[in-house]
Design a protein around this motif. Structure first.
Motif, PDB file in Angstrom:
ATOM      1  N   ARG A   1      29.383  49.015  67.138  1.00 39.47           N
ATOM      2  CA  ARG A   1      30.541  48.263  67.613  1.00 39.47           C
ATOM      3  C   ARG A   1      31.419  47.974  66.404  1.00 39.47           C
ATOM      4  NH1 ARG A   1      27.991  49.731  71.358  1.00 39.47           N
ATOM      5  NH2 ARG A   1      27.000  48.503  72.967  1.00 39.47           N
ATOM      6  N   GLU A   2      32.726  48.071  66.602  1.00 41.95           N
ATOM      7  CA  GLU A   2      33.675  47.794  65.525  1.00 41.95           C
ATOM      8  C   GLU A   2      34.848  47.006  66.084  1.00 41.95           C
ATOM      9  OE1 GLU A   2      33.625  48.307  62.219  1.00 41.95           O
ATOM     10  OE2 GLU A   2      31.687  49.331  62.266  1.00 41.95           O
ATOM     11  N   LEU A   3      35.481  46.229  65.233  1.00 35.72           N
ATOM     12  CA  LEU A   3      36.736  45.564  65.569  1.00 35.72           C
ATOM     13  C   LEU A   3      37.849  46.431  65.005  1.00 35.72           C
ATOM     14  CD1 LEU A   3      35.810  41.869  64.724  1.00 35.72           C
ATOM     15  CD2 LEU A   3      36.085  42.886  66.989  1.00 35.72           C
TER      16      LEU A   3
ATOM     17  N   TYR B   1      38.763  50.170  58.371  1.00 36.93           N
ATOM     18  CA  TYR B   1      38.678  49.996  56.917  1.00 36.93           C
ATOM     19  C   TYR B   1      40.071  49.816  56.313  1.00 36.93           C
ATOM     20  CZ  TYR B   1      33.679  50.943  56.752  1.00 36.93           C
ATOM     21  OH  TYR B   1      32.319  50.858  56.913  1.00 36.93           O
ATOM     22  N   GLY B   2      40.994  49.225  57.068  1.00 35.30           N
ATOM     23  CA  GLY B   2      42.335  48.979  56.576  1.00 35.30           C
ATOM     24  C   GLY B   2      43.184  50.227  56.453  1.00 35.30           C
ATOM     25  N   GLU B   3      42.717  51.334  56.981  1.00 38.44           N
ATOM     26  CA  GLU B   3      43.421  52.611  56.885  1.00 38.44           C
ATOM     27  C   GLU B   3      43.859  53.055  58.275  1.00 38.44           C
ATOM     28  OE1 GLU B   3      42.341  57.062  55.250  1.00 38.44           O
ATOM     29  OE2 GLU B   3      41.194  55.352  54.499  1.00 38.44           O
TER      30      GLU B   3
ATOM     31  N   TYR C   1      35.525  45.624  59.404  1.00 38.85           N
ATOM     32  CA  TYR C   1      36.090  44.285  59.214  1.00 38.85           C
ATOM     33  C   TYR C   1      35.335  43.500  58.146  1.00 38.85           C
ATOM     34  CZ  TYR C   1      39.983  43.295  62.305  1.00 38.85           C
ATOM     35  OH  TYR C   1      41.239  43.238  62.852  1.00 38.85           O
ATOM     36  N   LYS C   2      34.019  43.625  58.114  1.00 36.26           N
ATOM     37  CA  LYS C   2      33.237  42.903  57.105  1.00 36.26           C
ATOM     38  C   LYS C   2      33.606  43.366  55.706  1.00 36.26           C
ATOM     39  CE  LYS C   2      29.311  41.935  60.109  1.00 36.26           C
ATOM     40  NZ  LYS C   2      27.927  42.286  60.449  1.00 36.26           N
TER      41      LYS C   2
END
Length: 160
Positions: free
Chosen positions: A14-16, A104-106, A147-148
């Motif tokens: 799971r990912e945000l 990852y901000g990308e 996100y972490k």
């Protein structure tokens, strides 16, 4: 001379994810290596003609109660209708759009089929075509690694 390969980044089951084009952040997504195309929950999906007589796809993205949605319908003129095999093996015609999703901000541009996922636990599904382009691997024992990682980096910058 060989091209250096970037290391693969790890995603959890799971990912945000963020959708900057829709001003949506922290949307829960299920990472599904069994699905080819990614999907996003929509309702009230319909086609309307516009002034230029181009068909316009109109959708209600996510549920009205979802944090970050303002209830306004979104419109798309760049879309296709494609046969998509659902998780139960049934082939369904679905509208597919291209949009940017952030991990990852990308930014990663990917195709998302638009479907009613109201009976699913997660409003977004990330499929193999997206996972391949970002060179990701999935660790099913983990969650929200993207996100972490960003939160830890922000905390380090704040301490400086």
């Amino acid at each position: 001379m060989p091209i250096p390969r970037l290391p693969k980044r790890v995603l959890g089951r799971r990912e945000l994810v963020d959708f900057p084009a829709f001003a949506l952040g922290s949307v829960e997504a299920k990472v599904d290596t069994g699905a080819y195309t990614s999907a996003i929950h929509c309702s009230n999906i319909h086609i309307e003609p516009n002034a230029e007589q181009l068909p316009t796809l109109v959708v209600q993205l996510l549920d009205p109660g979802h944090a970050g949605t303002d209830g306004r319908p979104l419109t798309f003129t760049d879309f296709v209708l494609r046969d998509i095999r659902s998780s139960n093996g049934e082939v369904q015609e679905r509208y597919v759009i291209r949009t940017v999703v952030q991990l990852y901000g990308e930014d990663f541009e990917a195709e998302f089929s638009l479907s009613d996922r109201s009976d699913m636990k997660y409003p977004v599904l990330l499929g193999r075509s997206l996972l391949r382009q970002g060179r990701f691997v999935v660790d099913v024992a983990k969650r929200n690694l993207s996100y972490k990682t960003l939160a830890r980096a922000a905390a380090r910058r704040a301490r400086r």
